[in-house]
Design a protein around this motif. Sequence first.
Motif, short mmCIF file in Angstrom:
data_model
loop_
_atom_site.label_atom_id
_atom_site.label_comp_id
_atom_site.label_asym_id
_atom_site.label_seq_id
_atom_site.Cartn_x
_atom_site.Cartn_y
_atom_site.Cartn_z
N ASN A 87 0.82 -1.20 0.00
CA ASN A 87 0.00 0.00 0.00
C ASN A 87 0.86 1.26 0.00
O ASN A 87 0.51 2.28 0.57
CB ASN A 87 -0.94 0.01 1.21
CG ASN A 87 -2.00 1.09 1.17
OD1 ASN A 87 -2.40 1.63 2.20
ND2 ASN A 87 -2.45 1.46 -0.02
N SER A 88 2.00 1.18 -0.68
CA SER A 88 2.95 2.30 -0.66
C SER A 88 3.12 2.98 -2.01
O SER A 88 3.76 4.02 -2.08
CB SER A 88 4.32 1.82 -0.17
OG SER A 88 4.87 0.86 -1.07
N ALA A 89 2.52 2.41 -3.08
CA ALA A 89 2.73 3.03 -4.40
C ALA A 89 1.54 2.77 -5.32
O ALA A 89 0.69 3.65 -5.52
CB ALA A 89 4.03 2.51 -5.02
N ARG A 90 1.45 1.57 -5.89
CA ARG A 90 0.45 1.31 -6.92
C ARG A 90 -0.98 1.53 -6.45
O ARG A 90 -1.77 2.19 -7.14
CB ARG A 90 0.61 -0.13 -7.45
CG ARG A 90 1.85 -0.34 -8.30
CD ARG A 90 2.14 -1.81 -8.54
NE ARG A 90 2.60 -2.46 -7.31
CZ ARG A 90 2.93 -3.74 -7.22
NH1 ARG A 90 2.81 -4.51 -8.30
NH2 ARG A 90 3.36 -4.26 -6.09
N SER A 91 -1.33 1.00 -5.30
CA SER A 91 -2.71 1.14 -4.82
C SER A 91 -3.03 2.58 -4.44
O SER A 91 -4.15 3.06 -4.63
CB SER A 91 -2.97 0.21 -3.63
OG SER A 91 -2.03 0.41 -2.61
N GLN A 92 -2.05 3.30 -3.90
CA GLN A 92 -2.24 4.71 -3.57
C GLN A 92 -2.48 5.54 -4.83
O GLN A 92 -3.39 6.38 -4.89
CB GLN A 92 -1.01 5.24 -2.82
CG GLN A 92 -0.74 4.58 -1.47
CD GLN A 92 -1.61 5.13 -0.36
OE1 GLN A 92 -2.47 5.98 -0.58
NE2 GLN A 92 -1.40 4.64 0.86
N ARG A 103 5.25 3.67 5.44
CA ARG A 103 5.03 4.95 4.75
C ARG A 103 4.90 4.74 3.26
O ARG A 103 5.25 3.68 2.72
CB ARG A 103 6.20 5.91 5.03
CG ARG A 103 7.52 5.45 4.45
CD ARG A 103 8.68 6.31 4.91
NE ARG A 103 9.95 5.86 4.32
CZ ARG A 103 10.58 6.49 3.33
NH1 ARG A 103 10.06 7.59 2.81
NH2 ARG A 103 11.72 6.03 2.86
N VAL A 104 4.39 5.77 2.59
CA VAL A 104 4.27 5.77 1.14
C VAL A 104 5.65 5.94 0.52
O VAL A 104 6.49 6.69 1.04
CB VAL A 104 3.32 6.91 0.69
CG1 VAL A 104 3.32 7.06 -0.83
CG2 VAL A 104 1.91 6.65 1.21
N HIS A 105 5.90 5.25 -0.57
CA HIS A 105 7.19 5.35 -1.25
C HIS A 105 7.39 6.78 -1.78
O HIS A 105 6.50 7.34 -2.43
CB HIS A 105 7.25 4.36 -2.42
CG HIS A 105 8.63 4.07 -2.89
ND1 HIS A 105 9.42 5.01 -3.52
CD2 HIS A 105 9.39 2.93 -2.83
CE1 HIS A 105 10.59 4.47 -3.84
NE2 HIS A 105 10.59 3.20 -3.43
N PRO A 106 8.54 7.40 -1.52
CA PRO A 106 8.78 8.78 -1.96
C PRO A 106 8.64 8.97 -3.47
O PRO A 106 8.16 10.01 -3.93
CB PRO A 106 10.22 9.06 -1.51
CG PRO A 106 10.47 8.09 -0.39
CD PRO A 106 9.67 6.86 -0.72
N ARG A 107 9.04 7.97 -4.24
CA ARG A 107 8.92 8.12 -5.71
C ARG A 107 7.46 8.10 -6.15
O ARG A 107 7.09 8.78 -7.11
CB ARG A 107 9.71 7.03 -6.42
CG ARG A 107 11.22 7.15 -6.28
CD ARG A 107 11.94 6.18 -7.22
NE ARG A 107 13.36 6.12 -6.95
CZ ARG A 107 14.26 6.96 -7.44
NH1 ARG A 107 13.87 7.94 -8.23
NH2 ARG A 107 15.54 6.82 -7.15
N ALA A 108 6.62 7.35 -5.46
CA ALA A 108 5.19 7.35 -5.78
C ALA A 108 4.60 8.73 -5.52
O ALA A 108 3.80 9.24 -6.30
CB ALA A 108 4.47 6.29 -4.96
N ALA A 109 5.00 9.33 -4.40
CA ALA A 109 4.52 10.67 -4.08
C ALA A 109 5.00 11.68 -5.12
O ALA A 109 4.27 12.59 -5.52
CB ALA A 109 5.01 11.07 -2.69
N ARG A 110 6.24 11.49 -5.59
CA ARG A 110 6.80 12.41 -6.58
C ARG A 110 6.04 12.31 -7.91
O ARG A 110 5.73 13.33 -8.54
CB ARG A 110 8.28 12.09 -6.77
CG ARG A 110 9.10 13.25 -7.32
CD ARG A 110 10.50 13.27 -6.79
NE ARG A 110 11.24 12.03 -7.06
CZ ARG A 110 12.02 11.43 -6.18
NH1 ARG A 110 12.17 11.93 -4.96
NH2 ARG A 110 12.67 10.33 -6.48
N VAL A 111 5.77 11.09 -8.33
CA VAL A 111 5.01 10.89 -9.57
C VAL A 111 3.61 11.48 -9.43
O VAL A 111 3.09 12.12 -10.36
CB VAL A 111 4.94 9.39 -9.92
CG1 VAL A 111 3.91 9.14 -11.01
CG2 VAL A 111 6.29 8.88 -10.39
N ALA A 112 3.00 11.29 -8.28
CA ALA A 112 1.66 11.83 -8.05
C ALA A 112 1.65 13.35 -8.22
O ALA A 112 0.78 13.92 -8.88
CB ALA A 112 1.17 11.45 -6.66
#
Length: 233
Positions: free
Chosen positions: A106-111, A135-144
């Motif tokens: 629940n740190s990247a794709r599902s978020q 926590r959420v993956h920092p790169r996922a947050a960056r892409v978002a």
Amino acid sequence: MNTERTSLAVRARIHAALGDPARLAIVDTLAAGDAAPGELAALLSLPTNLVAHHLKVLEDAGVVVRTRSEGDRRRTYVRLVTEALAAVVTPSLSPVPRVVFVCTQNSARSQLAAAIWARRSQVPAMSAGTQPAERVHPRAARVARRHGLDPGTWRTARLNDVVQRDDLIIAVCDNAYEHLPAESRPRLHWSVPDPSPADTDAAFEAAYTEIAGRIDRLAPALSPPEATEKSRS
């Protein structure tokens, strides 16, 4: 002229592949999510050897491809090649009160999926993990953020703490899908490669693109129950 003939030949091969009721049923099933050959056999009440034959025809026509599970490497999943089937429309699905996107951590794709879905559909969405990270993956947050999404409120959560009886569960991860409880219905499976092992912005961007494309195809086919009731009255 040669290009036109090639295009016609490709299109004719796809039409021929779809000219069997069982193969068309397989394509309709895969329009919503990926499935293992055995799952297709069970869903469509077909012998496994017949499913294998139909899948080979569809593969040869470029309509479907197989990918190996990132979880259980002995398993393969079949997915629709949507570029080859622009004319195939996602079938209408039963109304659902909420969608829950699930991956392992629940740190990247599902978020990302839940955030994209919120922009595309009136059906509420949540995300959860079978083994949530801290926590959420920092790169996922960056892409978002690059795509105008706000990850500031994202928090990881355990699936059992989130899911409710009538939720549509969409597993965007092979591992998560393979560990869903057997009673978890309704559910769909999207075999989206995990970007974490590569740990590059490109890998996370690819995951975003894959998820967004699938949501664009599914969201128009789903509506909240109250919307369906209003349209009938």
